[in-house]
Design a protein around this motif. Structure first.
Motif, short mmCIF file in Angstrom:
data_model
loop_
_atom_site.label_atom_id
_atom_site.label_comp_id
_atom_site.label_asym_id
_atom_site.label_seq_id
_atom_site.Cartn_x
_atom_site.Cartn_y
_atom_site.Cartn_z
N ASP A 222 0.82 -1.21 0.00
CA ASP A 222 0.00 0.00 0.00
C ASP A 222 0.86 1.26 0.00
O ASP A 222 0.48 2.28 -0.58
CB ASP A 222 -0.93 -0.02 1.21
N ASP A 228 -5.37 7.18 -4.30
CA ASP A 228 -6.58 6.66 -4.95
C ASP A 228 -7.16 7.62 -5.97
O ASP A 228 -7.68 7.20 -7.01
CB ASP A 228 -7.65 6.35 -3.89
N THR A 261 -11.93 -4.40 9.55
CA THR A 261 -11.97 -2.95 9.72
C THR A 261 -10.78 -2.31 9.00
O THR A 261 -9.73 -2.92 8.83
CB THR A 261 -11.92 -2.58 11.21
N GLY A 262 -10.95 -1.10 8.59
CA GLY A 262 -9.87 -0.39 7.92
C GLY A 262 -9.76 -0.75 6.45
O GLY A 262 -10.69 -1.27 5.82
N ARG A 263 -8.59 -0.52 5.90
CA ARG A 263 -8.33 -0.67 4.46
C ARG A 263 -7.46 -1.90 4.24
O ARG A 263 -6.38 -2.04 4.85
CB ARG A 263 -7.63 0.59 3.95
N SER A 264 -7.88 -2.79 3.36
CA SER A 264 -7.09 -3.97 3.00
C SER A 264 -6.77 -3.90 1.52
O SER A 264 -7.67 -3.71 0.68
CB SER A 264 -7.86 -5.26 3.29
N VAL A 265 -5.49 -4.01 1.19
CA VAL A 265 -5.03 -3.91 -0.21
C VAL A 265 -4.53 -5.27 -0.67
O VAL A 265 -3.72 -5.91 0.02
CB VAL A 265 -3.92 -2.86 -0.35
N VAL A 308 -8.86 -3.08 -3.51
CA VAL A 308 -8.92 -2.42 -2.21
C VAL A 308 -10.28 -2.72 -1.59
O VAL A 308 -11.33 -2.39 -2.16
CB VAL A 308 -8.71 -0.90 -2.33
N GLN A 310 -12.62 -1.94 1.56
CA GLN A 310 -12.73 -0.90 2.58
C GLN A 310 -14.20 -0.55 2.81
O GLN A 310 -14.96 -0.43 1.84
CB GLN A 310 -11.95 0.34 2.15
N ASP A 311 -14.59 -0.43 4.04
CA ASP A 311 -15.96 -0.03 4.40
C ASP A 311 -17.00 -0.95 3.76
O ASP A 311 -18.07 -0.51 3.32
CB ASP A 311 -16.22 1.42 3.99
N ARG A 315 -13.00 -2.15 -4.53
CA ARG A 315 -12.67 -1.47 -5.78
C ARG A 315 -11.52 -2.21 -6.45
O ARG A 315 -10.70 -2.85 -5.77
CB ARG A 315 -12.28 -0.02 -5.51
#
Length: 376
Positions: A222, A228, A261-265, A308, A310-311, A315
């Protein structure tokens, strides 16, 4: 070599010049590649002095600079040795270019000016292609000419967030002192087994080169990605179409990332798999902060995807050429071609810069200095 002088290198199959970047303080006396796009990129970043765009088979020893170089570096084409290629071996059309390089080394040797060191870089498939016969042939070829040599399998993942194992065969004529046997992590099982298949002069010429293990990798995938807002993402329909290629295992991986939780790439490639007797195209993904091994964009399945989660949503987009070069350890000051395909090819065909740097500092320069080569 004078201790204060820059060591010199002849760079064959130079590509985008990533080996040159890794060598750093070496002086490139000659560079060659057949590909026009690669030679344009090389010239744009390093100038055209000493650069020749030619098939290595069309070069003669008279085309090489006078004197004796300290190193000849050869990253010969790997398609016929790669697990992703046809595995035709060193006698095949593309990987057979190695022998065009070797005839130049022999010609230099006949003139008494063979380089002090040779590095042959290729995919790890060289260890097993044609039942191991290719590696045995290469080893016997080196030994027959009086070279002492050894191989290391080095994965760029130790420096950058990309899984990219490559084989480095280092050869010298000088008297050396090294390890008495294999030592992890660079003497992999594949290297040990390939050594075990050698016999006679080739086995006697073998050296177990030592190389210090690097410090833990800094950063993750990341951290190397573009913001983004600066990249083009797939629309919802295209993303849904892509995700329909997920198998059950990889679907569970994506669902787990989306639920966290959070952002996973993550990254992914499309691959053709056999399922119930028929070929099925599957998207295979990973969310461990590591990119898959970069490829050249020769086909629709060769481009790497970025995903990605997230939430609760997902995407997707393609990895960009600049991101690919960062995964090779290349700084943003490197001038990329305007073409996306050309930029991705430079990275996919290249050698990771920090791997070359570690090899230079930990093995090549000590060998030139006549120092014993041992693991730290």
């Amino acid at each position: 070599m004078n201790a204060d002088a820059q060591p010199t290198v002849l760079e064959f199959f130079a590509g985008a010049g990533l080996a040159r970047l890794g060598l750093g303080g070496w002086r490139t006396a000659f560079a060659n590649d057949l590909d026009p796009a690669k030679t344009r990129a090389y010239a744009a970043n390093f100038g055209s002095m000493g650069l020749r765009q030619d098939d290595v088979w069309d070069l003669s020893v008279e085309d090489l600079p006078a004197g004796r170089a300290d190193l000849a570096w050869a990253s010969s084409p790997c398609q016929d040795l790669s697990l992703a290629g046809t595995r035709g071996g060193l006698t095949a059309r593309r990987s057979g270019a190695f022998w065009g390089f070797w005839r130049l080394i022999e010609a230099l040797d006949d003139q008494g000016r063979a380089p002090r060191l040779i590095v042959i870089e290729n995919v790890t498939g060289l260890l097993t292609s044609n039942g191991g016969e290719d590696f045995r042939t290469l080893a016997e070829t080196l030994a027959h000419r009086g070279w002492r040599f050894g191989a290391l399998e080095i994965d760029a993942i130790r420096w950058v967030p990309q899984s990219r194992p490559r084989l480095f065969i280092v050869a010298t004529r000088d008297s050396v002192a090294g390890l008495s046997g294999p030592c992890a992590p660079f003497h992999s099982r594949g290297v040990v087994e390939a050594h075990g298949r050698l016999s006679g002069d080739a086995r006697a010429a073998w050296c177990w080169w030592g190389l210090s293990e690097p410090l833990p990798m800094r950063g993750d995938l990341d951290s190397l990605l573009e913001p983004d807002a600066d990249v083009v993402w797939f629309d919802d329909d295209r993303t849904a179409q892509l995700l329909r290629h997920l198998g059950s295992l990889h679907r569970r991986r994506l669902d787990a990332a989306a639920a966290s939780t959070g952002r996973s790439v993550g990254t992914g490639f499309k691959r053709v798999r056999m399922e119930k007797g028929r070929k099925v195209q599957r998207l295979e993904i990973r969310f461990d902060g590591i990119a898959g091994c970069l490829r050249t964009p020769a086909g629709g399945s060769s481009r790497q995807y970025v995903l990605v989660a997230q939430d609760g949503g997902v995407r997707a987009r393609f990895l960009t050429p600049r991101e690919a070069m960062r995964l090779m350890g290349v700084g943003d000051d490197y001038r990329l071609p305007a073409s996306v395909s050309a930029g991705l090819k430079l990275a996919g065909d290249g050698v990771a810069v920090p791997v070359v740097r570690a090899l230079s500092e930990g093995l090549l320069k000590p060998l030139l200095a006549g120092q014993a080569v041992r693991a730290a």
